[in-house]
Design a protein around this motif. Structure first.
Motif, PDB file in Angstrom:
ATOM      1  N   GLY A  22       7.472  -7.624   8.819  1.00  0.00           N
ATOM      2  CA  GLY A  22       7.421  -7.392   7.822  1.00  0.00           C
ATOM      3  C   GLY A  22       7.369  -5.938   7.364  1.00  0.00           C
ATOM      4  O   GLY A  22       8.136  -5.640   6.330  1.00  0.00           O
ATOM      5  N   VAL A  23       6.768  -5.066   7.933  1.00  0.00           N
ATOM      6  CA  VAL A  23       6.634  -3.743   7.671  1.00  0.00           C
ATOM      7  C   VAL A  23       8.161  -3.169   8.243  1.00  0.00           C
ATOM      8  O   VAL A  23       8.554  -2.388   7.133  1.00  0.00           O
ATOM      9  N   ASP A  24       8.735  -3.592   9.100  1.00  0.00           N
ATOM     10  CA  ASP A  24      10.114  -3.300   9.522  1.00  0.00           C
ATOM     11  C   ASP A  24      11.210  -3.395   8.221  1.00  0.00           C
ATOM     12  O   ASP A  24      11.784  -2.815   8.011  1.00  0.00           O
ATOM     13  N   PHE A  25      10.755  -4.961   7.922  1.00  0.00           N
ATOM     14  CA  PHE A  25      11.815  -5.392   6.822  1.00  0.00           C
ATOM     15  C   PHE A  25      11.715  -4.514   5.501  1.00  0.00           C
ATOM     16  O   PHE A  25      12.729  -4.157   5.100  1.00  0.00           O
ATOM     17  N   LEU A  40      10.671 -10.494   0.160  1.00  0.00           N
ATOM     18  CA  LEU A  40      10.002 -10.859   1.507  1.00  0.00           C
ATOM     19  C   LEU A  40       9.031 -11.799   1.367  1.00  0.00           C
ATOM     20  O   LEU A  40       7.898 -11.828   0.635  1.00  0.00           O
ATOM     21  N   TYR A  41       9.291 -13.203   2.099  1.00  0.00           N
ATOM     22  CA  TYR A  41       8.185 -13.923   2.066  1.00  0.00           C
ATOM     23  C   TYR A  41       7.837 -14.005   3.526  1.00  0.00           C
ATOM     24  O   TYR A  41       8.396 -14.051   4.482  1.00  0.00           O
ATOM     25  N   LEU A  42       6.347 -13.676   3.895  1.00  0.00           N
ATOM     26  CA  LEU A  42       5.828 -13.425   4.965  1.00  0.00           C
ATOM     27  C   LEU A  42       4.574 -14.300   5.371  1.00  0.00           C
ATOM     28  O   LEU A  42       3.445 -13.849   4.917  1.00  0.00           O
ATOM     29  N   ILE A  98       4.417  -1.058   1.519  1.00  0.00           N
ATOM     30  CA  ILE A  98       4.902  -0.982  -0.116  1.00  0.00           C
ATOM     31  C   ILE A  98       4.393   0.401  -0.721  1.00  0.00           C
ATOM     32  O   ILE A  98       5.306   1.032  -1.432  1.00  0.00           O
ATOM     33  N   LYS A  99       3.342   0.671  -0.621  1.00  0.00           N
ATOM     34  CA  LYS A  99       2.615   1.868  -1.414  1.00  0.00           C
ATOM     35  C   LYS A  99       3.520   3.222  -1.071  1.00  0.00           C
ATOM     36  O   LYS A  99       4.112   4.033  -1.667  1.00  0.00           O
ATOM     37  N   LYS A 100       3.649   3.527   0.539  1.00  0.00           N
ATOM     38  CA  LYS A 100       4.313   4.776   0.743  1.00  0.00           C
ATOM     39  C   LYS A 100       6.068   4.615   0.428  1.00  0.00           C
ATOM     40  O   LYS A 100       6.332   5.689   0.385  1.00  0.00           O
ATOM     41  N   GLU A 101       6.492   3.656   0.226  1.00  0.00           N
ATOM     42  CA  GLU A 101       7.903   3.154   0.022  1.00  0.00           C
ATOM     43  C   GLU A 101       8.017   3.396  -1.681  1.00  0.00           C
ATOM     44  O   GLU A 101       9.122   3.242  -2.001  1.00  0.00           O
ATOM     45  N   GLY A 102       6.990   3.595  -2.455  1.00  0.00           N
ATOM     46  CA  GLY A 102       6.932   3.921  -3.730  1.00  0.00           C
ATOM     47  C   GLY A 102       7.317   2.381  -4.372  1.00  0.00           C
ATOM     48  O   GLY A 102       7.925   2.379  -5.588  1.00  0.00           O
ATOM     49  N   LEU A 103       6.622   1.358  -3.749  1.00  0.00           N
ATOM     50  CA  LEU A 103       7.189   0.046  -4.502  1.00  0.00           C
ATOM     51  C   LEU A 103       5.827  -0.758  -5.045  1.00  0.00           C
ATOM     52  O   LEU A 103       6.027  -1.662  -5.313  1.00  0.00           O
TER      53      LEU A 103
END
Length: 104
Positions: A22-25, A40-42, A98-103
């Motif tokens: 999930g992180v890689d995706f 993303l459905y994890l 998600i936070k680090k990617e600004g999402l």
């Protein structure tokens, strides 16, 4: 774990592997990199059978019907608790990504 019809022989605890995929995706498909939104459905399989902790021998064999190992009745609760904690930890890792990617 499978990729289409290929059985992947990944090493590690399944819950951790699902989190890492999930992180890689998220990292690979972040709109800042692709310019497109993603979904993303994890679904973590924890805390379902087999009752296994992070340090137990993995039960992942093609066609194996022995996916439920015998567990001492008095240890089920602690293993189950560990499984939930590992899943919760994984959700935290994914949310941090998600936070680090600004999402967020």
């Amino acid at each position: 774990m499978w990729s289409d019809t290929t059985f992947l022989r990944e090493r590690g605890y399944t819950t951790d592997l699902i989190t890492q995929h999930g992180v890689d995706f998220v990292r690979k498909n972040s709109p800042s990199k692709t310019g497109k939104p993603f979904f993303l459905y994890l679904p973590h399989e924890a805390p379902h059978y087999p009752i296994q902790g992070r340090n137990d021998k993995p039960v992942r064999e093609v066609g194996s019907k022995k996916y439920i190992r015998k567990v001492e009745k008095d240890s089920i609760q602690s293993i189950y608790t560990d499984m939930i904690e590992v899943m919760d930890e994984g959700v935290g890792v994914l949310m941090e990504t998600i936070k680090k990617e600004g999402l967020d």
